[in-house]
Scaffold this motif. Structure first.
Motif, PDB file in Angstrom:
ATOM      1  N   ILE A 223     -42.383  52.745 -40.067  1.00  0.00           N
ATOM      2  CA  ILE A 223     -43.535  53.588 -40.398  1.00  0.00           C
ATOM      3  C   ILE A 223     -43.053  54.964 -40.833  1.00  0.00           C
ATOM      4  N   PHE A 224     -43.725  55.517 -41.842  1.00  0.00           N
ATOM      5  CA  PHE A 224     -43.533  56.921 -42.200  1.00  0.00           C
ATOM      6  C   PHE A 224     -44.899  57.572 -42.301  1.00  0.00           C
ATOM      7  N   ALA A 225     -45.016  58.802 -41.800  1.00  0.00           N
ATOM      8  CA  ALA A 225     -46.265  59.559 -41.891  1.00  0.00           C
ATOM      9  C   ALA A 225     -46.004  60.910 -42.524  1.00  0.00           C
ATOM     10  N   GLY A 226     -46.873  61.311 -43.435  1.00  0.00           N
ATOM     11  CA  GLY A 226     -46.746  62.615 -44.073  1.00  0.00           C
ATOM     12  C   GLY A 226     -48.016  62.968 -44.820  1.00  0.00           C
ATOM     13  N   VAL A 227     -48.070  64.164 -45.341  1.00  0.00           N
ATOM     14  CA  VAL A 227     -49.196  64.588 -46.162  1.00  0.00           C
ATOM     15  C   VAL A 227     -48.845  64.318 -47.626  1.00  0.00           C
ATOM     16  N   PRO A 228     -49.845  64.298 -48.531  1.00  0.00           N
ATOM     17  CA  PRO A 228     -49.550  63.963 -49.936  1.00  0.00           C
ATOM     18  C   PRO A 228     -48.440  64.797 -50.562  1.00  0.00           C
ATOM     19  N   ALA A 229     -48.371  66.086 -50.238  1.00  0.00           N
ATOM     20  CA  ALA A 229     -47.315  66.935 -50.810  1.00  0.00           C
ATOM     21  C   ALA A 229     -45.928  66.415 -50.437  1.00  0.00           C
ATOM     22  N   MET A 230     -45.787  65.860 -49.242  1.00  0.00           N
ATOM     23  CA  MET A 230     -44.497  65.318 -48.810  1.00  0.00           C
ATOM     24  C   MET A 230     -44.119  64.084 -49.622  1.00  0.00           C
ATOM     25  N   TYR A 231     -45.111  63.262 -49.938  1.00  0.00           N
ATOM     26  CA  TYR A 231     -44.831  62.084 -50.759  1.00  0.00           C
ATOM     27  C   TYR A 231     -44.383  62.497 -52.159  1.00  0.00           C
ATOM     28  N   ARG A 232     -44.985  63.551 -52.697  1.00  0.00           N
ATOM     29  CA  ARG A 232     -44.552  64.053 -54.012  1.00  0.00           C
ATOM     30  C   ARG A 232     -43.101  64.531 -53.940  1.00  0.00           C
ATOM     31  N   LEU A 233     -42.759  65.243 -52.870  1.00  0.00           N
ATOM     32  CA  LEU A 233     -41.391  65.746 -52.716  1.00  0.00           C
ATOM     33  C   LEU A 233     -40.393  64.603 -52.542  1.00  0.00           C
ATOM     34  N   LEU A 234     -40.787  63.558 -51.819  1.00  0.00           N
ATOM     35  CA  LEU A 234     -39.911  62.389 -51.675  1.00  0.00           C
ATOM     36  C   LEU A 234     -39.664  61.731 -53.029  1.00  0.00           C
ATOM     37  N   LEU A 235     -40.716  61.650 -53.842  1.00  0.00           N
ATOM     38  CA  LEU A 235     -40.576  61.047 -55.168  1.00  0.00           C
ATOM     39  C   LEU A 235     -39.620  61.874 -56.026  1.00  0.00           C
ATOM     40  N   ASP A 260     -52.328  56.494 -57.554  1.00  0.00           N
ATOM     41  CA  ASP A 260     -51.096  56.015 -58.188  1.00  0.00           C
ATOM     42  C   ASP A 260     -49.865  56.338 -57.352  1.00  0.00           C
ATOM     43  N   LEU A 261     -49.906  57.452 -56.626  1.00  0.00           N
ATOM     44  CA  LEU A 261     -48.785  57.809 -55.752  1.00  0.00           C
ATOM     45  C   LEU A 261     -48.723  56.857 -54.554  1.00  0.00           C
ATOM     46  N   ALA A 262     -49.862  56.531 -54.001  1.00  0.00           N
ATOM     47  CA  ALA A 262     -49.906  55.568 -52.892  1.00  0.00           C
ATOM     48  C   ALA A 262     -49.357  54.219 -53.335  1.00  0.00           C
ATOM     49  N   ARG A 263     -49.724  53.776 -54.540  1.00  0.00           N
ATOM     50  CA  ARG A 263     -49.240  52.486 -55.057  1.00  0.00           C
ATOM     51  C   ARG A 263     -47.717  52.480 -55.207  1.00  0.00           C
ATOM     52  N   LYS A 264     -47.169  53.585 -55.679  1.00  0.00           N
ATOM     53  CA  LYS A 264     -45.706  53.658 -55.835  1.00  0.00           C
ATOM     54  C   LYS A 264     -45.016  53.411 -54.493  1.00  0.00           C
ATOM     55  N   PHE A 265     -45.507  54.105 -53.454  1.00  0.00           N
ATOM     56  CA  PHE A 265     -44.839  53.970 -52.159  1.00  0.00           C
ATOM     57  C   PHE A 265     -45.104  52.610 -51.523  1.00  0.00           C
ATOM     58  N   GLN A 266     -46.259  52.029 -51.792  1.00  0.00           N
ATOM     59  CA  GLN A 266     -46.469  50.649 -51.349  1.00  0.00           C
ATOM     60  C   GLN A 266     -45.333  49.752 -51.824  1.00  0.00           C
ATOM     61  N   ASP A 267     -44.986  49.911 -53.093  1.00  0.00           N
ATOM     62  CA  ASP A 267     -43.957  49.044 -53.672  1.00  0.00           C
ATOM     63  C   ASP A 267     -42.549  49.417 -53.237  1.00  0.00           C
ATOM     64  N   PHE A 268     -42.330  50.673 -52.837  1.00  0.00           N
ATOM     65  CA  PHE A 268     -41.020  51.043 -52.287  1.00  0.00           C
ATOM     66  C   PHE A 268     -40.788  50.351 -50.941  1.00  0.00           C
ATOM     67  N   GLY A 269     -41.867  50.150 -50.184  1.00  0.00           N
ATOM     68  CA  GLY A 269     -41.771  49.454 -48.905  1.00  0.00           C
ATOM     69  C   GLY A 269     -41.906  47.958 -49.097  1.00  0.00           C
ATOM     70  N   SER A 270     -42.192  47.251 -48.010  1.00  0.00           N
ATOM     71  CA  SER A 270     -42.330  45.795 -48.112  1.00  0.00           C
ATOM     72  C   SER A 270     -43.263  45.275 -47.033  1.00  0.00           C
ATOM     73  N   ALA A 271     -43.763  44.061 -47.267  1.00  0.00           N
ATOM     74  CA  ALA A 271     -44.577  43.404 -46.251  1.00  0.00           C
ATOM     75  C   ALA A 271     -43.697  42.940 -45.095  1.00  0.00           C
ATOM     76  N   LEU A 272     -42.493  42.547 -45.414  1.00  0.00           N
ATOM     77  CA  LEU A 272     -41.556  42.053 -44.408  1.00  0.00           C
ATOM     78  C   LEU A 272     -40.151  42.186 -44.957  1.00  0.00           C
ATOM     79  N   SER A 273     -39.236  42.691 -44.140  1.00  0.00           N
ATOM     80  CA  SER A 273     -37.856  42.830 -44.604  1.00  0.00           C
ATOM     81  C   SER A 273     -36.932  42.068 -43.668  1.00  0.00           C
ATOM     82  N   PHE A 274     -35.860  41.547 -44.248  1.00  0.00           N
ATOM     83  CA  PHE A 274     -34.842  40.812 -43.493  1.00  0.00           C
ATOM     84  C   PHE A 274     -33.515  41.523 -43.704  1.00  0.00           C
ATOM     85  N   GLY A 275     -33.319  42.610 -42.956  1.00  0.00           N
ATOM     86  CA  GLY A 275     -32.108  43.378 -43.147  1.00  0.00           C
ATOM     87  C   GLY A 275     -32.233  44.295 -44.353  1.00  0.00           C
TER      88      GLY A 275
END
Length: 505
Positions: A223-235, A260-275
């Motif tokens: 899990i990661f939590a932040g405000v929208p400005a933080m997501y822009r800075l991460l990008l 559109d920013l939320a969608r980008k980070f959705q795709d950076f993450g995953s539904a399930l990861s194996f390593g």
């Protein structure tokens, strides 16, 4: 662990650490950026010592100002104060000396804590049992709408909606990363919820996008939590080229999150990861709507986790998700879009969003006029946010009432203009405000921060606005800035931007 202990509730902040320590004991509770760690049992012991030190100086119900740097010491101090039956008043370490002195004068505290050594006591004293409806803490607003006000919140307001987090602890050790100010409600509530769930937290006292990306790659939190400005800075710090697939849930609040920013980070993450290398699907993205006066989030907009990336979402379903408004109320909250008298306006009409919620403020500390202005007689909170009803009972956020620009008889919503500016591929973020105008009353003006390496000029941005906005919404002046001044909760300080603009003649 028995089923009963799994779902038993925590009624006061002072009881939190004994409750979670009995369940999670030697799990690591927090690891700060400097490597310092606390297990749940170590944190329980520290809170007990701090509580006993406070109890020697303070009577139950008295106020204790916590004037510490951002970090878990501040969080533990608040819990210690609560265990002693007193009222915690956490202060941001971004406040000026004058601001701190004003709050201390207003609060008239029995104690001001500037070091944990002041209140480090012995072990052995029991916690003070107090009513869950009594004031647990006073959180000061970020002051973007005027002088900061002290919001009184009860133990019930802070904890009731979080008790179900204990069920999450059944899945076993998980982890999260965040770098929010713990003296503000979003950070404090997130820290509480992660403690209730038994999560290990990687905490950043000062948000550093590169360091956050490094931790996500190296430590693999879910899990990661932040405000929208933080997501822009991460990008901007290169999130697109990092391995962030361990994240199953991204969370944002405190400001409107661009879809559109939320969608980008959705795709950076995953539904399930194996390593590190293997994963599938997209992560969930959850956006909370709330404010300090509501005791935190009261509605959530969710982009659900999918077994595929967001680009593969069927168009009809994507449109449904993208038009879900501010989301679904939870925790018993009720929402209505009202006129000035509290009557619900017709669907599609812009009105003020009112919320009824058991977690709402008891009042503003020593400010009856402000309390009367925000609290209606029947328990509704006037949020100051403009909204409209859509189909199927959805509620759409339009903007802050104070950010409506009245220009020549038209209403210009700052957030709408900002969204159009931010749709330009070269614009990282924008802030729009109203400037006095002798003919029109006010006109919109904008400060924009460009994407790295962008060479775009003001003329091109104006042209973009003219192609995408009605003439009266187009900013009369646009200034390109290196940074937008912000509070420590990353909200833009619009008043500081005002001096950039020339008065209209």
């Amino acid at each position: 662990m028995s089923a009963g202990s799994t779902i038993s509730s925590v009624e006061t902040l002072g009881h939190l650490m004994s409750h979670v320590s009995s369940r999670y004991a030697e799990r690591v509770m927090v690891e700060e950026a400097d490597g310092r760690q606390f297990s749940f049992s170590q944190a329980e012991e520290l809170v007990e010592r701090l509580s006993n030190g406070v109890a020697k100086e303070v009577l139950p119900g008295q106020r204790v100002v916590i004037n510490l740097a951002n970090g878990y010491d501040l969080f533990f101090a608040c819990l210690g104060v609560a265990r002693a039956g007193a009222v915690a008043v956490p202060l941001s370490d971004q406040l000026t000396k004058v601001e701190v002195e004003r709050i201390i004068e207003e609060c008239d505290p029995a104690l001001v804590v500037s070091s944990l050594d002041q209140i480090y006591g012995d072990l052995g004293e029991p916690e003070i049992h107090i009513d869950k409806h009594s004031t647990a803490a006073i959180f000061y607003t970020s002051g973007t709408t005027g002088r900061p006000k002290g919001v009184e919140l009860s133990h019930k307001a802070l904890l009731d909606r979080l008790n179900l987090m204990g069920v999450i602890g059944l899945v076993g050790p998980q982890s999260a990363a965040f770098g929010l100010p713990l003296s503000h409600l979003m950070g404090f509530i997130f820290a509480l919820s992660m403690a209730m769930a038994g999560y290990r937290v990687y905490f950043f006292p000062k948000f550093d996008p590169k360091a956050v990306l490094d931790i996500i790659e190296q430590k693999r939190p879910q899990i990661f939590a932040g405000v929208p400005a933080m997501y822009r800075l991460l990008l901007e710090a290169g999130a697109e080229s990092r391995r962030l697939n361990s994240i199953n849930v991204w969370y944002s609040s405190a400001d409107a999150m661009p879809t559109d920013l939320a969608r980008k980070f959705q795709d950076f993450g995953s539904a399930l990861s194996f390593g590190y290398a293997s994963s599938f699907g997209s992560a969930a993205f959850i956006e909370g709507y709330g404010m300090v006066e509501l005791g935190g989030a009261v509605a959530t907009r969710m982009f659900p986790s999918m077994p595929f990336k967001s680009a593969a979402i069927p168009a009809g379903f994507r449109e449904l998700l993208d038009n879900a408004g501010i989301g679904i109320p939870f925790g018993g909250a009720e929402l209505k879009v009202s006129d000035a008298n509290g009557s619900e306006v017709a669907p599609g009409t812009v009105g003020e969003l009112w919320v009824k919620n058991e977690g709402s403020l008891k009042g503003y500390f020593k400010d009856k006029s402000a309390t009367d202005a925000i609290l209606a007689n029947d328990g509704w909170v006037r949020t100051g946010d403009l909204a409209r009803r859509g189909p199927f009972g959805t509620v759409y956020f339009v903007g802050r009432a104070k950010d409506v620009i009245k220009s020549g008889g038209y209403s210009v919503y700052a957030r709408e203009v900002e969204a159009v500016l931010e749709d330009h591929p070269d614009v990282a973020e924008a802030s729009v405000l109203g400037l006095e105008d002798p003919k029109l009353g006010e006109v919109p003006v904008a400060a924009v921060r460009l994407m790295p390496k962008s060479k775009i000029g003001v003329a091109e941005i104006v042209s973009w606005c003219q192609d995408n906005l009605a003439h009266y919404k187009v900013p009369r002046q646009i200034k390109i800035v290196a940074i937008l001044p912000r509070t420590d909760t990353a909200k833009v300080k619009r008043d500081q931007l005002r001096e950039l603009f020339e008065p209209e003649k």
